[in-house]
Write a protein that holds these residues in place. Sequence first.
Motif, PDB file in Angstrom:
ATOM      1  N   SER A 266      88.359   7.918 103.304  1.00 49.02           N
ATOM      2  CA  SER A 266      87.420   7.347 104.274  1.00 49.02           C
ATOM      3  C   SER A 266      86.749   8.453 105.073  1.00 49.02           C
ATOM      4  O   SER A 266      87.377   9.450 105.422  1.00 49.02           O
ATOM      5  N   ASN A 267      85.446   8.281 105.356  1.00 50.53           N
ATOM      6  CA  ASN A 267      84.737   9.232 106.203  1.00 50.53           C
ATOM      7  C   ASN A 267      84.490   8.675 107.591  1.00 50.53           C
ATOM      8  O   ASN A 267      83.730   9.223 108.365  1.00 50.53           O
ATOM      9  N   THR A 268      85.140   7.547 107.899  1.00 49.05           N
ATOM     10  CA  THR A 268      84.981   6.936 109.221  1.00 49.05           C
ATOM     11  C   THR A 268      86.329   6.391 109.695  1.00 49.05           C
ATOM     12  O   THR A 268      87.037   5.745 108.929  1.00 49.05           O
ATOM     13  N   ILE A 269      86.649   6.673 110.941  1.00 48.33           N
ATOM     14  CA  ILE A 269      87.862   6.143 111.582  1.00 48.33           C
ATOM     15  C   ILE A 269      87.440   5.476 112.878  1.00 48.33           C
ATOM     16  O   ILE A 269      86.661   6.035 113.648  1.00 48.33           O
ATOM     17  N   SER A 270      87.931   4.276 113.113  1.00 45.65           N
ATOM     18  CA  SER A 270      87.577   3.535 114.331  1.00 45.65           C
ATOM     19  C   SER A 270      88.817   3.247 115.158  1.00 45.65           C
ATOM     20  O   SER A 270      89.885   2.950 114.616  1.00 45.65           O
ATOM     21  N   GLU A 271      88.641   3.334 116.461  1.00 47.59           N
ATOM     22  CA  GLU A 271      89.702   2.986 117.402  1.00 47.59           C
ATOM     23  C   GLU A 271      89.108   2.161 118.533  1.00 47.59           C
ATOM     24  O   GLU A 271      87.967   2.392 118.943  1.00 47.59           O
ATOM     25  N   VAL A 272      89.869   1.199 118.998  1.00 49.73           N
ATOM     26  CA  VAL A 272      89.482   0.403 120.169  1.00 49.73           C
ATOM     27  C   VAL A 272      90.595   0.537 121.192  1.00 49.73           C
ATOM     28  O   VAL A 272      91.758   0.206 120.900  1.00 49.73           O
ATOM     29  N   ASP A 273      90.239   1.066 122.364  1.00 48.04           N
ATOM     30  CA  ASP A 273      91.215   1.303 123.438  1.00 48.04           C
ATOM     31  C   ASP A 273      92.390   2.135 122.957  1.00 48.04           C
ATOM     32  O   ASP A 273      93.559   1.889 123.282  1.00 48.04           O
ATOM     33  N   GLY A 274      92.083   3.147 122.113  1.00 43.60           N
ATOM     34  CA  GLY A 274      93.103   4.093 121.674  1.00 43.60           C
ATOM     35  C   GLY A 274      93.931   3.664 120.494  1.00 43.60           C
ATOM     36  O   GLY A 274      94.764   4.431 120.019  1.00 43.60           O
ATOM     37  N   SER A 275      93.727   2.444 119.974  1.00 41.41           N
ATOM     38  CA  SER A 275      94.507   1.962 118.833  1.00 41.41           C
ATOM     39  C   SER A 275      93.617   1.840 117.605  1.00 41.41           C
ATOM     40  O   SER A 275      92.449   1.473 117.724  1.00 41.41           O
ATOM     41  N   PRO A 276      94.157   2.118 116.392  1.00 40.08           N
ATOM     42  CA  PRO A 276      93.354   1.968 115.176  1.00 40.08           C
ATOM     43  C   PRO A 276      92.829   0.542 115.039  1.00 40.08           C
ATOM     44  O   PRO A 276      93.536  -0.425 115.332  1.00 40.08           O
ATOM     45  N   ALA A 277      91.592   0.431 114.625  1.00 39.71           N
ATOM     46  CA  ALA A 277      90.984  -0.894 114.524  1.00 39.71           C
ATOM     47  C   ALA A 277      89.887  -0.874 113.483  1.00 39.71           C
ATOM     48  O   ALA A 277      89.376   0.182 113.095  1.00 39.71           O
ATOM     49  N   VAL A 278      89.584  -2.059 113.005  1.00 41.57           N
ATOM     50  CA  VAL A 278      88.407  -2.270 112.166  1.00 41.57           C
ATOM     51  C   VAL A 278      87.361  -2.966 113.036  1.00 41.57           C
ATOM     52  O   VAL A 278      87.669  -3.930 113.729  1.00 41.57           O
ATOM     53  N   VAL A 279      86.150  -2.443 113.014  1.00 41.26           N
ATOM     54  CA  VAL A 279      85.103  -2.950 113.900  1.00 41.26           C
ATOM     55  C   VAL A 279      84.036  -3.665 113.071  1.00 41.26           C
ATOM     56  O   VAL A 279      83.559  -3.137 112.066  1.00 41.26           O
ATOM     57  N   LEU A 280      83.687  -4.864 113.507  1.00 40.66           N
ATOM     58  CA  LEU A 280      82.640  -5.650 112.855  1.00 40.66           C
ATOM     59  C   LEU A 280      81.400  -5.635 113.750  1.00 40.66           C
ATOM     60  O   LEU A 280      81.480  -5.955 114.949  1.00 40.66           O
ATOM     61  N   SER A 281      80.261  -5.244 113.183  1.00 38.89           N
ATOM     62  CA  SER A 281      78.997  -5.191 113.921  1.00 38.89           C
ATOM     63  C   SER A 281      78.070  -6.279 113.400  1.00 38.89           C
ATOM     64  O   SER A 281      77.934  -6.458 112.188  1.00 38.89           O
TER      65      SER A 281
END
Length: 1022
Positions: A266-281
Motif C-alpha cells: 500500500s502507498n497510503t496509510i490512514s489514521e483517525v484520532d491516532g488509530s488505524p482506519a479506513v476512510v470513505l470519501s
Amino acid sequence: MKLVNLSVKRPVGVIMVVAAILALGFVSLKNLTLDLYPKIDLPLAVVSTSYEGAAPQEVEKLVSRPVESSVSTIENLKVLQSQSQAGSSLVLLQFNNGVDLDSTLLQVRENIDQIGGVLPEGAGDPKVLRFDPQQLPIMTIGLSGDTPEKLQQIAENRLVPYFERQEGVASVTVEGGKKREVQVQINQAKMAEYGLNSQTVVQTLNASNQSASAGAINKGQKDLQIRIDGDYSSVEDIKNTILQSESGARVTLDQIAKVKETYRTSNTISEVDGSPAVVLSFLKKNDANTVQTANNISDAMDEYKELPKGVSMNTVLDTSEFIKISINTVFWNIIIGGIFSVLVLLLFLKSVRATIVIGLSIPIAIISTFTLMYFTGETLNVLTMGGLALGIGMMVDSSIVILENIVIYREQGYSMVESAKLGASELAPAVIASATTTLVVFLPIIFTNGIASQLFTPLALTISFALIASLAVSVTLIPMLSSKLLTKALKNNGRRYWFDRFMDKVNDAYRSALRWVLKFRKTTIAITLACIAGSVALIPTIGTEFIPPSDQGQIQVSVNMPEGTAIEKTQEYTNRVTKKIEDFKDIIKVTHLTVGGGGFGVGDGSSDFASYTIQLVNPGDRDVSTQEAVEKMDKDLRDIPGADIQVSEMDAGLSSGSPIEIKLNGSDYEVLDELAGQVSYMIKDVDGISNPSSSTDEGRPEMNIDVNREKAAQYGLSYQQVISQVQLAFNGQIATRYRNGGNEIDVRLILPKDQRQTISDLEGMSVQTPTGSLIPLATIADLDQVQGPQTLLREDQQPQVNVDAEVVGRDLGSVTDDVEAELDRLNFPDGYSYDIGGQAEDMQDAFGDLTLALIFSIFLVYAVMAIQFENFLFPFIIMFSLPATIIGITGGLFVTGLPFSLPAFVGIIMLAGIVVNNAIVLVDYINILRRKNYDRYEAILEAGPNRLRPILMTTLTTVLGMVPLAIGIGRGAEAQQPLAITIIFGLTVSSIFTLVLIPVVYTYFDDLSNKITSFFRRGVDE
C-alpha cells in the motif's frame, strides 16, 4: 396608475395573490439547493492517463506530449497544461468562457482516440473528464476497530454499494486499507532450468483461468447449455497450473515459483484520532443538495446495523455543518437587520400601524425572492442569503416614499381610499425610476465573464429580485393596507415629542449649514476635493486581496519528508507529530492523518508526504481562534527536526492554488530549475512571503538504468525485453485475476521481496536471454543514481517551472507588487519569461472585469436619470454625489483594517445605484419649488430640510440593515463583511456630502446654464 387603483378597489384579490405568492415562496424555499458558495462553472476538462512504474521523464515524453499534440488544435482552447509525475499524466484544458463544454468534450475524446496506438505498452486508456475544482468530498467517515485488511473488505463489499444507493451520492472512494493479491514469486534459476520465461508464465496463467461456452445439446425436450468451467477457485488451483516449455518439459507453477496469498503493497496509510482506519470519501452529484446529501449519508450511517462487533463508523469531516452554520448566521443577520429597520421606521413614523404597513413589505419581498431564485436555478448559499441581508434596508425605501405621500394627502383631509389612490399614483413613476437606478448597476456584473461574474451574479440577482418584489409591494400592497389601516392622519405623540424636537434642531442646523456652503461655495468645493485627495492617499495603505477567507475551524498540517523516503519511515515520523498534536486535544474534535498519496488518483502516490486534517471544536467550546491555534501548533511542531512541516488554516475552497504562483516558462528544464532557485532566493526576504518553494525542489532520487543496446544485442536481447524483465521483477506484472467469495483478486508475477530491495539486488538481477541462460543486469547496463524530477510541468506545450509561496501578515496585492519588483531586477535569458498566477492572477482578472462593470453601471445610472428627468443637465449634477463615496469607502476599510477585495468592489458597484437616490430626491424637489416661483436660494433652503427626513429614513434603514453583516457576527459572514462595510461607510459619507455639496454644484451649473442661455439670446437678438 391602474395597478394602484385596482389594488385599493379589490383588497381581497390582493390578499389572495399575496397569500399564493407566500405559499409558493415557502415551497420554493424547501426545494432550494443549499451550498456554501455559488457553483463556479468553469470550462475545464482533464485527460488523465496512468503509466504504472514509469518515471516522470518517460511519462512526459511518451504520454503527456502525445496527448497535448492531439488536443492542441481544438477551437476555443485557452490554456493547455500538463503535469507528469511517476506513474501518471494529467493534461488540463481550459476553454474560453461561453464554450459548450459537452460538445467540446466529444471533440477531445475523438482526438484522444486517434492516438491510442501511439501510447506506450503499459499505459492505461486516457480518461477524458469534465473538471470541477469545487468538486471536493462533501463528507468523509472513518471505519476503525479491526485490521486494515478486514476494514477494507467491509468498506468495499458492504459500505460502498450501500452508500452509493443513497440519494445525492455520486461516488464513494476508499483509502487506508489493504487489498489481497496472490503473488507468484518466481525463481529465475529454476525457470531457466526448465526453459521457461516470464512471458510464457503470464500467458499460461491467463489462458488457464478462463471459462467458455461450447454450444448446446438436447435432453428430451430441453436444450442444455455446454459450459467449460476453467476459472481458478483457489490458490491451490494457481499452484497446480501446468506449464510447458518449448523443449516439451511439463512442470507445475509451484515448482518454479512460490505462490502465496498476501496483501498488495500500500502507498497510503490512514489514521483517525491516532488509530488505524479506513476512510470513505463521498462526492455528491452535480445537481444534488450538499446539505441534504450529507443528511442522507448521516441517516444511512445511523440505520446501518450490519457492522461486525468492535467495528465503528464515525464522521471525520462534514462540510455541510459549516454550510448550515453559515446560512443560519446570515439568516439571523437578516432578522436583526430587519428589526433595526423597523425600529427606525417606528421612530420616524411615530405610528405602529404605519410601521406595520411598511414592515410587511420586508418578509413578503424576501419570501417572493425565494420563488424567483428557485425558477432561475439559483442556490441558497452564503452570498445569495447575504444579498437578502444587504438588501433588507433597501426593501422599504419605495414603501417609505409611497406611504409618506399617502399620509400627506390624509392630513389634507382626503379619505383613506382617496389618499391611498392619489398618494401612491402620484409617486409610483418616480419610485419605479428610482428603483431602476439601483437595479441597472447589476446588469454589467451579470454580463461580464470570469470568476467575479460567476460568484456575484447570484448575489446581484437575489438583490434585484428582492428590490423588484419590494417595488411591487409598494405600489400594490402598501396602498391597499393604507386604505384600511390608516384610519386617521399621523399626529404628534407625546412619547415621541423628544424626537420631534431633536429633528427640529437637526433641520435648523442643516439650514444653517446650507446658508454657509451657499455663501462659501469655493471653500466647500475645496474642502470636498481635499477630502477626496486624502482618501485617495489612503488607498496604498489599505491593500488588496482576492476573497476574504472563511473560518471553518479546520487546520491542515503538511509533512514533507526528504524526497524518496519510504512510507514506513514517513509513518514513524508522523507518530512523533501525532504526539505533539495530542497536546491540543482540548480544542480538537477529530484528526485525520493520511500518509502517502498526493498523486492524481491515476498513478503512484508519494510515500514521502503526509497530511493531517484537523477539525476543531465549535468556537464557543474553545478559548482560541483558528488562526491562534495555527500559530501555536506551528510553533510546537517546528521543534521536530527531519521534515518540512507547514501548518495552515483551511479556507472555504474558493482559493485557486497558492496566493503567489510565479510561472517560469522556457525551453530547457535545467535553465528553468536554475531560474526557480534564484527566484525563490530573491523573494524569500519579501515582507509577507512565507515558505517559497519550487516545483523542482529536492528532486526525487532515482536509479537510472542505461542499457547498452549493443551488448544486449550480443545476448539476443532487445532494449524492450530488458526493460520488461526489470519492470516485472521489481514492480510486478498482473497475469490474471481469480474470484474468491465474490472478490476479484490479482495474480501478480514478481521477484521475492528479499531479491528486490537494495541497489545490489538491482545490479545483480538476472536477465534471461532467449537461449534460457541468465546474465546479471550490470553486464549489459550501467546503473547511476541521480536526482530525478518529482513533477514535470508544461504549459502551451512548453516546459514550465513554478515557484509557489504563501502570504502571511500582509495583503496579497502589496506582496504581489513587491514580488514583481524583485523579478524585474532579474535578467532572464532570451526565450525565458515569467507570469504571475494563482490567486494574484485571479484577483487582477476579477478586478479588471469589475472595473469595466463599474464604468458601464455609472453610464446606465446616468442614462436612467436622463430618461427620468428628460434632461441631460440635472442627472449630471446628481452624479457629483458619486465621487464623495470614495471618502467613505477608503475610510471604512482603513478604520476596520480590511483590505480591498472582490466583495468590496461589488459594494462600490452597488453604491453607484444607491447614493444617487438621495440626490434625486433633493434635486427633484428643488426643481418643483422653483416651478412654483421660489427663488433659487429659497428653494434650496426649503427643499433641503423638507427632504432631510425621507433621506435620513432611507439611509438609516439601509445602513442599519447591514450593520450585523458589517460586524461579522457569527461564522461564515466573512464574505459579506467587506461589502457591507463599503456600502455603510460609502452611503453614510456620501449622504452627508450630498446634502451639502449637491446644492452648491446645483448653483454652479444653474449659473452656467443661465450664462449659456443669455449668450444664445444675445446672439439671436443681434
